[in-house]
Design a protein around this motif. Structure first.
Motif, mmCIF file in Angstrom:
data_model
loop_
_atom_site.group_PDB
_atom_site.id
_atom_site.type_symbol
_atom_site.label_atom_id
_atom_site.label_comp_id
_atom_site.label_asym_id
_atom_site.label_seq_id
_atom_site.Cartn_x
_atom_site.Cartn_y
_atom_site.Cartn_z
ATOM 1 N N ASN A 490 0.822 -1.215 0.000
ATOM 2 C CA ASN A 490 0.000 0.000 0.000
ATOM 3 C C ASN A 490 0.858 1.268 0.000
ATOM 4 O O ASN A 490 0.351 2.360 0.278
ATOM 5 C CB ASN A 490 -0.964 0.010 1.187
ATOM 6 N N GLN A 494 1.613 1.697 7.014
ATOM 7 C CA GLN A 494 0.198 1.955 7.249
ATOM 8 C C GLN A 494 -0.158 2.065 8.737
ATOM 9 O O GLN A 494 -0.886 2.961 9.148
ATOM 10 C CB GLN A 494 -0.628 0.834 6.614
ATOM 11 N N THR A 558 -2.703 -3.154 -2.416
ATOM 12 C CA THR A 558 -3.668 -3.199 -1.318
ATOM 13 C C THR A 558 -4.132 -1.805 -0.957
ATOM 14 O O THR A 558 -3.340 -0.855 -0.933
ATOM 15 C CB THR A 558 -3.022 -3.859 -0.078
ATOM 16 N N SER A 559 -5.400 -1.673 -0.663
ATOM 17 C CA SER A 559 -5.944 -0.363 -0.301
ATOM 18 C C SER A 559 -5.450 0.060 1.078
ATOM 19 O O SER A 559 -5.274 -0.772 1.979
ATOM 20 C CB SER A 559 -7.476 -0.389 -0.328
ATOM 21 N N ALA A 560 -5.244 1.355 1.239
ATOM 22 C CA ALA A 560 -4.735 1.903 2.505
ATOM 23 C C ALA A 560 -5.898 2.183 3.445
ATOM 24 O O ALA A 560 -6.211 3.334 3.766
ATOM 25 C CB ALA A 560 -3.923 3.157 2.238
#
Length: 568
Positions: A490, A494, A558-560
């Motif tokens: 991402n 994160q 991948t989405s954050a």
């Protein structure tokens, strides 16, 4: 003997060394004189050691020479000493047996410290062997010289410098015994010239330690049983120390009418399908479990020291079972502590509660929490869209891996998503529990595959974690280890970014990552690489990766997404 002695009789002449030894101290030996390094290897073999993880350095060349002349102990040459120590820690966690790492003096030991911190806090039995300056240079301005005992002191239960070749077996046995009995790091620093000194000696067999069966009778557990019998709203919190008692734990829960919660370390000891398992506790666990857990009036802790503030009851009566007396009441308001192996005590408790009348209303309450999360977890793992939601990645991994796979987790945002959404069967999870170092996942996976080549090994990492140990991709290729690395990419650290946001801290951009093309980089290292940008590619990509008998990296965009339980 003076530590700085330059007596020529202590150099590489067997006769010279023997004549330097007092007659009263001579040892009868069934073989000819051996070097100190050879005796170390012979003693390690006798105690079951099969690998030494490390990086070559001039202060341990004598040890490496001895390793090259035999084939029972392998030297696993890694790219960075920190990874070597992590591998040793991971092996020790997996097997419960002694694991060994080695490095040169100065920066070699300095680099080991991060991985040794993991072994220290997770109580993994690890032996460290480091080279030291020659005997006539100790305490001088010699290059790379440092007092190694002072440097490693916070992390090692035992550390000593070998000052006489005749003491090598004695101090080595003491170090190994300390690690194994205390679940600790031990350390030997050996002057570089001493590795090749020839001495007569005699090995010491590994003592068979029979832990007391702790033949508890019902009377011995009377106080604990009285508290348990008084419970109206009982709960069980189990850690990794409950692994050997898992089936009996379910029997006790049924008899007592209690729900079971697990720390992350115990994930996989019970299948998620168990009628009594609510899931995990703490960030990433069952998000509704804390509400019902806080209502418990009696809690049985089994092999667990995880008591996360904000998720646990404040006035429950607590009984703790742990094999190590040091863990009893360790930051937890325990009323009764039972020092014993869980598999010894848990069956007896279940048997002794045969007349207990469970509280149907309480059972209904914790079961409703279990069922609510089961439904939501199922839906959470089906989220679609690109970039791919981390819960969707976790679900795809869950569906693809084998039931007995070893899953090596790195430290990061993906860890809490795995804890939250992965519904374990019998998988074994390997992670940095208390030290929580980034970069642990790949070294741990390498060690796991070396120890258990027949089992599927999957490493799950964030892009930040894998970047700390990218060079170990080459170690994997060197030893032909078909592990799978799944990167949740991402482009950020994160977890730290989310904590900064939740706490109202300004981010200067320090949590943003400048990433390479992981697929091209992996291929350049001799891996196979697969890129996944859309969720409709995910399941097929994972199946392909896991079907190959080659090291394969899967880079998943991948989405954050901020984890729902993020706190500053």
């Amino acid at each position: 003997m003076d530590i700085n002695s330059t007596d020529p009789t202590l150099q590489n002449s067997g006769a010279g060394v023997e004549s330097a030894q007092p007659t009263s101290n001579k040892l009868k030996t069934p073989w000819n004189n051996r070097t100190v390094a050879e005796l170390i290897l012979d003693q390690l073999k006798l105690w079951g050691v099969k690998r030494i993880y490390g990086v070559v350095g001039d202060a341990i060349l004598g040890l490496l020479d001895a390793i090259a002349k035999q084939d029972e102990i392998r030297f696993i040459a890694v790219k960075h000493e920190s990874a070597a120590a992590m591998m040793a820690s991971a092996e020790a966690k997996l097997t419960g047996a002694l694991a060994v790492c080695a490095a040169t003096m100065g920066p070699g030991l300095g680099n080991l410290l991060n991985g040794l911190g993991d072994a220290y806090l997770d109580k993994a039995p690890v032996l460290v062997i480091t080279g030291q300056a020659p005997t006539d240079k100790i305490g001088t301005e010699y290059k790379q010289y440092i007092n190694q005992q002072e440097l490693i002191r916070p992390l090692a239960a035992y550390s000593t410098q070998l000052v006489s070749p005749f003491a090598v077996v004695e101090v080595l046995v003491k170090a190994m015994q300390t690690s194994l009995t205390q679940g600790a790091v031990s350390h030997l620093s050996i002057p570089k010239d001493m590795f090749t000194m020839l001495i007569p000696s005699k090995l010491r067999p590994k003592a068979t330690v029979i832990k007391g069966a702790a033949a508890f009778q019902k009377e011995d557990l009377q106080q604990a049983l009285q508290i348990m019998e008084s419970a109206k709203q009982p709960m069980i919190l189990a850690g990794i120390g409950a692994k050997q008692a898992a089936s009996q734990l379910e029997k006790l829960a049924r008899q007592w009418g209690a729900g079971i919660l697990l720390s992350l370390g115990a994930k996989g000891i019970l299948p998620e399908s168990s009628d009594y398992l609510l899931g995990g506790i703490g960030q990433g666990g069952n998000p509704y479990a804390a509400d019902v857990f806080k209502q418990a009036d009696v809690v049985l802790l089994v092999g667990d020291t995880w008591w996360p503030e904000g998720y646990v009851p404040t006035d429950a009566r607590i009984i703790q079972i742990d094999n190590d007396p040091v863990n009893i009441a360790k930051g937890i308001p325990v009323e009764v502590g039972i020092v014993a192996q869980s598999q010894t005590v848990v069956p007896l408790l279940a048997e002794s509660l045969s007349s207990y009348k469970e509280n149907d209303d309480w059972i209904s309450r914790w079961k409703s929490v279990k069922q609510r999360w089961q439904k939501e977890n199922e839906q959470e793992g089906k989220q679609s869209g690109s970039p791919i939601h981390p819960a969707r990645v976790v679900r795809a991994v869950e569906m693809a891996v084998q039931p007995d796979a070893i899953i090596a987790l790195d430290t990061g945002n993906h860890t809490v998503w795995i804890n939250r959404n992965f519904r374990a069967q019998k998988q074994e999870f390997l992670f940095s529990g208390e030290w929580r170092t980034m970069g642990f996942g790949l070294p741990a996976a390498i060690a796991a595959k070396l120890v258990y080549p027949e089992r599927q090994v999957v490493c799950i990492v964030g892009d930040g974690g894998i970047e700390m140990v990218l060079a170990e991709l080459l170690t994997t290729v060197r030893y032909k280890l078909p592990i799978i690395v799944i990167v949740l990419n991402n482009h950020s650290l994160q977890m730290e970014r989310d904590k900064m946001q939740a706490g109202g801290f300004q981010d200067t951009g320090s949590t943003e990552l400048t990433n390479p093309d992981f697929v091209k980089l992996a291929e350049a290292c001799g891996w196979q690489g697969i890129r996944v940008d859309r969720d409709n590619q995910l399941d097929t990509a994972l199946q392909q990766a896991l079907s190959r008998n080659k090291p394969t990296l899967v880079d998943i965009t991948t989405s954050a997404v901020m984890h729902p339980e993020t706190k500053a």
